[in-house]
Scaffold this motif. Sequence first.
Motif, PDB file in Angstrom:
ATOM      1  N   LYS A 282      -1.823   2.467  -1.881  1.00 60.88           N
ATOM      2  CA  LYS A 282      -1.313   1.747  -0.720  1.00 60.88           C
ATOM      3  C   LYS A 282      -1.966   2.297   0.547  1.00 60.88           C
ATOM      4  O   LYS A 282      -2.556   3.370   0.545  1.00 60.88           O
ATOM      5  CB  LYS A 282       0.207   1.868  -0.647  1.00 60.88           C
ATOM      6  CG  LYS A 282       0.922   1.109  -1.761  1.00 60.88           C
ATOM      7  CD  LYS A 282       2.405   0.999  -1.511  1.00 60.88           C
ATOM      8  CE  LYS A 282       3.066   0.091  -2.540  1.00 60.88           C
ATOM      9  NZ  LYS A 282       4.510  -0.072  -2.302  1.00 60.88           N
ATOM     10  N   GLY A 286       2.071   1.481   4.441  1.00 62.33           N
ATOM     11  CA  GLY A 286       2.950   1.028   3.366  1.00 62.33           C
ATOM     12  C   GLY A 286       2.547  -0.285   2.746  1.00 62.33           C
ATOM     13  O   GLY A 286       3.117  -0.693   1.724  1.00 62.33           O
ATOM     14  N   ASP A 458       4.637   6.081  -3.692  1.00 69.26           N
ATOM     15  CA  ASP A 458       3.661   4.993  -3.565  1.00 69.26           C
ATOM     16  C   ASP A 458       3.531   4.107  -4.800  1.00 69.26           C
ATOM     17  O   ASP A 458       3.003   2.993  -4.716  1.00 69.26           O
ATOM     18  CB  ASP A 458       2.288   5.568  -3.218  1.00 69.26           C
ATOM     19  CG  ASP A 458       2.169   5.927  -1.744  1.00 69.26           C
ATOM     20  OD1 ASP A 458       3.221   6.114  -1.096  1.00 69.26           O
ATOM     21  OD2 ASP A 458       1.040   6.031  -1.240  1.00 69.26           O
TER      22      ASP A 458
END
Length: 710
Positions: A282, A286, A458
Amino acid sequence: MAFLSQMAPMGALMLALLVGGKAADTADQCAEDRPFSGSDSLLQTWYESVETSTQDCFQPKTKYTPVNCCGQGRSVAASAAECQQRCASVSGCAHFSWWPDGGCHLQDSDASPAHAVIVTAGPPICKGEVTTTTTTTTSTPCYLKNAKYVPVNCCGQGRSVAASAAECQQRCASVSGCCHFSWWPDGGCHIQDSKASPSSTPHAKAGPPICNANATQAYKPGTSGGAWTQTQMAAIRAKLIRLIEDGDAVTREGKISVPGERWAGLPTGAKLLRLSFHDCLKYRDGSGGCDGCLEWTGVGERFGRREHGKFLIDDAKVDDGHNNGLQPTVEVLEKIYTDPSFPLRTQVLERSLQASGISRADLWAFAAMVSVEYSIGLNNRACDKDLRDGAGLFGQCHPRLGEADCKVTAPRPFIFKHGRKDCLPDTSLSKPYMTSKKESHPNPTANGEAALKFFKQDFGFNAKEVVAIMGAHTLGRVHNTISLNQYTWKTRSGMLFNNGYYRNMVLKEDWYYPSNDRRTCRGVGTSSGARPQARWIPHAFRHTKKGLPVQWLQVKKVCPCFFTKWTKPKAACCAGSDGFSCKAGCEEWRIVLGVDETMLNSDMGLYLNFSTQDGVPTGCSGLSNFNLEAWKKDWRFSSPHNPPGKPDGPTPNIVCPKNMIQDPPNSPPMSQIVEGYADDNARWLADFYPALEKMLQNGYGSLNGGLAIS
């Protein structure tokens, strides 16, 4: 130029007028063979711009001179359309000139057109009124370049002479049963029926009798990748296997440059797997996930060997460029993605994946699965290898050769799903797979707790999934000119997919393979012929100002008679030895010189509990004098010694407690999971397969379809 894909090719409209009702009949008789169609702008080479309009934005057989302007030189573009995009992004560019070898040059408004047989030129943007005639004649994307159909003749027809591919296509449309044509620049025109298959051949063009007006749309970034057929999967799998087996030749065929030391940068199966992980990271905000794009910061840079071991390199520089080393792999895959005839000696697709509406991200994910599948097969072939053969199967030697656990059985086929979305092109960069957005990367100098935190945040992984996915390091190695890290997780078996990564981690007894002898797969052990003991020793390479990187190197207690110029054993120890044996009691602790078996802190932290301070492991017995101050005082302190103040003393046995983190609570601790995988290939693979599939879906709630790779 995306609007081109939404219009029917002019060739189809002309042929429909020429042959009347025959068009529908031809489509029906060839339906099962899916005649070439589509609108792949990347197939827009000079000889595909058929002479059906004088209003074409592109100018075939034309170049502009002088060939360079605006402070720009030659670049490589996969198509004239891509070269045009470069021109549109450069201030002052008024024309582009593109050669079929990929050469792309930009010219300003002072340049003049000149005749050039194989060159395509044009403006930075197609301007003026866009009519159906104009947009449908920019190219004939239903033609394949460098391709023919075999058998070359059908329907009682032989060779005829046609002035162009379009004329040969018209002949095919007028003959009952013709589903394909093949045309050569010498005028040779041959027609084929639905039983013919595409094949590579230089200079020829092939295609269907009529370009399909309802062709699949070319892929548009930001949209979900289209469905794959089993035929596409089989063809792309074969192309990827050729890449894995002969990355050097395939890279040369694609005219793809490899920065730095060629052997370190060539595409491999391990790099295909690494690419998929880095693609699915990512971004720091985010967003993102598997999107067919990489942060391009630091990619292509190399650390010169003259800088190594001298505390010279800025640590901040090392902290960037996490995708370094992947450029050639990405560029080869891009060639496979956009060119249906690449690489040579593989099936020619009817149209490229890009022209078929498939996303680049889906291709990268598929490549990772094929890499694992292929490497399992190679592992099992190595289990049948003759012990005396050190060169076959790419020089791979299986340390479990002859044992019941040598061969690996996949728990099931991978399930490949499509629908990943490529990122929108970054206009500040030259290629659609490059982005300047900052990615969120794991820290290889940190411990297991940090690795778990990263993957949990993540990727949504728990401890078992983290330990399982890290087993991907069973493939490949690290290169000090690319990342400053060096050596390999598994000596002479880095192409074999098995649980050797975990076996090494927990110090299972396996053979020592000397780096100086590639004639055999016979390993060195103890004086009794048994597999040797092993231990881990951290080592500082002293490349950066902080003395990093620090890696764990494995030493094995073996007979030292295999390379006496380096091992310098006592004369009595090796009397009568064949290099693989010694007298009892003569065993010594040895690294594998030049191809040491290694672990990064993030690897070793899965099993052992230690802390890190500026990338240096702490909290284990034997590490009291292992620090920057000691390394600068005497290079021999780069590895711990016993006693700590004696640099020529023996290497100590570093003792760390085991990693007892449980996630979720009441589940087995991470160290126990590692031990379970070290004991059982099947247990690891049963967890690795779903972990990889989950990783390749990062950033998506769900994907589409579900075809088994077999």
